[in-house]
Design a protein around this motif. Structure first.
Motif, short mmCIF file in Angstrom:
data_model
loop_
_atom_site.label_atom_id
_atom_site.label_comp_id
_atom_site.label_asym_id
_atom_site.label_seq_id
_atom_site.Cartn_x
_atom_site.Cartn_y
_atom_site.Cartn_z
N PHE A 1 -7.58 -4.80 94.72
CA PHE A 1 -6.85 -4.48 95.94
C PHE A 1 -5.62 -5.36 96.10
N HIS A 2 -5.76 -6.66 95.85
CA HIS A 2 -4.63 -7.57 96.03
C HIS A 2 -3.56 -7.36 94.98
N ILE A 3 -3.97 -7.06 93.75
CA ILE A 3 -2.98 -6.76 92.71
C ILE A 3 -2.19 -5.50 93.08
N ALA A 4 -2.90 -4.45 93.50
CA ALA A 4 -2.24 -3.20 93.85
C ALA A 4 -1.31 -3.38 95.05
N PHE A 5 -1.77 -4.14 96.04
CA PHE A 5 -0.95 -4.36 97.24
C PHE A 5 0.32 -5.11 96.90
N ILE A 6 0.21 -6.15 96.08
CA ILE A 6 1.38 -6.94 95.70
C ILE A 6 2.36 -6.09 94.88
N LEU A 7 1.84 -5.30 93.95
CA LEU A 7 2.71 -4.43 93.16
C LEU A 7 3.46 -3.43 94.04
N PHE A 8 2.75 -2.85 95.01
CA PHE A 8 3.40 -1.90 95.91
C PHE A 8 4.44 -2.60 96.78
N GLY A 9 4.11 -3.81 97.26
CA GLY A 9 5.08 -4.55 98.07
C GLY A 9 6.33 -4.90 97.28
N LEU A 10 6.15 -5.34 96.04
CA LEU A 10 7.31 -5.67 95.21
C LEU A 10 8.16 -4.43 94.94
N SER A 11 7.52 -3.28 94.79
CA SER A 11 8.27 -2.04 94.59
C SER A 11 8.99 -1.63 95.86
N ARG A 12 8.33 -1.83 96.99
CA ARG A 12 8.92 -1.45 98.28
C ARG A 12 10.16 -2.28 98.57
N PHE A 13 10.15 -3.55 98.14
CA PHE A 13 11.28 -4.44 98.39
C PHE A 13 12.26 -4.46 97.21
N ASN A 14 12.12 -3.44 96.33
CA ASN A 14 13.06 -3.22 95.23
C ASN A 14 13.04 -4.35 94.19
N ILE A 15 11.99 -5.13 94.15
CA ILE A 15 11.85 -6.16 93.12
C ILE A 15 11.33 -5.52 91.83
N LEU A 16 10.45 -4.54 91.99
CA LEU A 16 10.00 -3.70 90.88
C LEU A 16 10.66 -2.34 91.00
N PRO A 17 10.77 -1.58 89.90
CA PRO A 17 11.42 -0.25 89.96
C PRO A 17 10.73 0.67 90.97
N GLN A 18 11.53 1.34 91.80
CA GLN A 18 10.99 2.23 92.82
C GLN A 18 10.35 3.48 92.23
N ILE A 19 10.62 3.75 90.97
CA ILE A 19 10.10 4.97 90.36
C ILE A 19 8.57 4.98 90.34
N HIS A 20 7.97 3.79 90.36
CA HIS A 20 6.52 3.70 90.32
C HIS A 20 5.90 3.48 91.70
N ARG A 21 6.70 3.58 92.76
CA ARG A 21 6.19 3.24 94.09
C ARG A 21 5.03 4.14 94.51
N ASP A 22 5.16 5.43 94.28
CA ASP A 22 4.08 6.34 94.66
C ASP A 22 2.79 6.01 93.90
N PHE A 23 2.94 5.64 92.62
CA PHE A 23 1.76 5.27 91.85
C PHE A 23 1.10 4.03 92.44
N TYR A 24 1.91 3.03 92.78
CA TYR A 24 1.37 1.80 93.36
C TYR A 24 0.72 2.08 94.71
N PHE A 25 1.31 2.98 95.47
CA PHE A 25 0.74 3.33 96.78
C PHE A 25 -0.62 4.00 96.61
N ASN A 26 -0.69 4.95 95.68
CA ASN A 26 -1.96 5.62 95.45
C ASN A 26 -3.01 4.65 94.90
N LEU A 27 -2.56 3.72 94.04
CA LEU A 27 -3.47 2.70 93.52
C LEU A 27 -3.97 1.80 94.64
N GLN A 28 -3.07 1.47 95.56
CA GLN A 28 -3.46 0.64 96.70
C GLN A 28 -4.49 1.37 97.57
N THR A 29 -4.32 2.66 97.74
CA THR A 29 -5.26 3.45 98.53
C THR A 29 -6.66 3.41 97.92
#
Length: 325
Positions: A245-273
């Motif tokens: 959960f914490h790995i997925a949340f951090i990955l999604f947060g980094l994507s949301r703040f444009n630190i990681l590529p936004q192309i994977h944001r939906d994947f990170y969000f679904n993973l967080q879910t």
């Protein structure tokens, strides 16, 4: 803190997934932890047993979380919040309270068991009920300090696009930034550090048990297995509930703040879910700890003789070694 959604329908898979998961956790978690807490308090008592003190606090944390689940079930089944701001903040806060209090109490249980096995004589002076109570109070004070900013950062929100009130989602950008900072801090102190401690305790206990073999009945071998299974159950809970959960949340947060590529944001969000649902099963898995800690290594005041396999068969007497004081 879930992804902000502009879809006014309930077509995203998180709504039925959260509804069914929380319903199952409530169905099993509430009775399991209620019975566990009753057994720990009424049958064992808190005056003498250090592990019982820690496990009772763990059961209480899980029970509080399960009591908040009906509010989550109502929301994700309907997609709208009608119960007011206070009742919106409480379930979100109790989720964080359960995750980090469980992590810390599991750590205390692991450290106590490691001391009982590896340093049975030297640790007796500080493996006492007053010390356990003091450490438990310290954990709850830390959790209370975490609960305040978490509650403030989890209000209900007006979804103007869909003309409904939301809870557990549709947060502002400022709330997202504060939530992400809180998560990073608690991930380090509430998840990473405890996991390293538990892993170290597990290694120390396994090495100790490999170095000695009991010269009594096969029941003692079963006791050795229960000790190892206790530590493995702790690591299992981390592997399933806390770390993903914490790995997925951090990955999604980094994507949301444009630190990681936004192309994977939906994947990170679904993973967080998905991993958030896994995290909620923590309250159902914790009774594994109660089970593997339910019996003493040896009843009464009998001594147990262990033979050191690493030396020339020297007999070492470990006086009154048992899992419970």
């Amino acid at each position: 803190m879930p992804h902000n959604n502009t879809d006014c329908t309930l077509t995203h898979f998180r709504y039925p997934l959260f509804t069914s998961t929380y319903s199952i956790v409530l169905l099993f978690g509430f009775p399991l932890n209620s019975v566990s807490l009753w057994i720990l308090l009424c049958r064992n008592g808190l005056k003498k047993s250090v592990p019982v003190i820690y496990m009772a606090n763990l059961a209480l944390s899980d029970l509080l979380f399960t009591l908040s689940l009906p509010f989550r079930i109502i929301y994700f089944a309907t997609g709208r919040w009608k119960l007011g701001n206070a009742l919106c903040m409480i379930p979100g806060t109790l989720f964080a309270v359960n995750i980090y209090s469980s992590s810390l109490f599991i750590t205390l249980i692991s450290v106590d068991r490691m001391l009982a096995v590896v340093y049975p004589i030297r640790s007796r002076s500080f493996r006492t009920a007053p010390v356990a109570c003091a450490l438990s109070v310290t954990v709850w004070l830390f959790i209370a300090g975490l609960a305040v900013p978490t509650a403030i950062n989890h209000p209900e929100n007006e979804d103007k696009d869909c003309n409904v009130t939301r809870c557990f989602e549709k947060y502002t950008e400022e709330e997202w930034k504060k939530g992400f900072i809180i998560l990073c801090i608690t991930t380090f102190f509430g998840i990473l550090v405890p996991f390293v401690i538990i892993l170290g305790c597990t290694v120390a206990v396994v090495r100790q048990l490999r170095g000695y073999s009991m010269t009594s009945s096969c029941n003692t071998e079963l006791s050795k297995s229960k000790i190892v299974n206790l530590f493995l159950s702790n690591l299992l809970i981390y592997a399933i509930c806390f770390i993903p959960f914490h790995i997925a949340f951090i990955l999604f947060g980094l994507s949301r703040f444009n630190i990681l590529p936004q192309i994977h944001r939906d994947f990170y969000f679904n993973l967080q879910t998905v991993t958030m649902c896994m995290a909620s099963t923590n309250s159902c898995l914790d009774p594994l700890i109660y089970y593997f800690s339910s019996k003493r290594i040896q009843g009464g005041n009998e001594r147990q003789v262990w033979t050191d396999e690493t030396t020339t068969g020297t007999a070492i007497i470990l006086h009154k070694l048992r899992l419970y004081r």
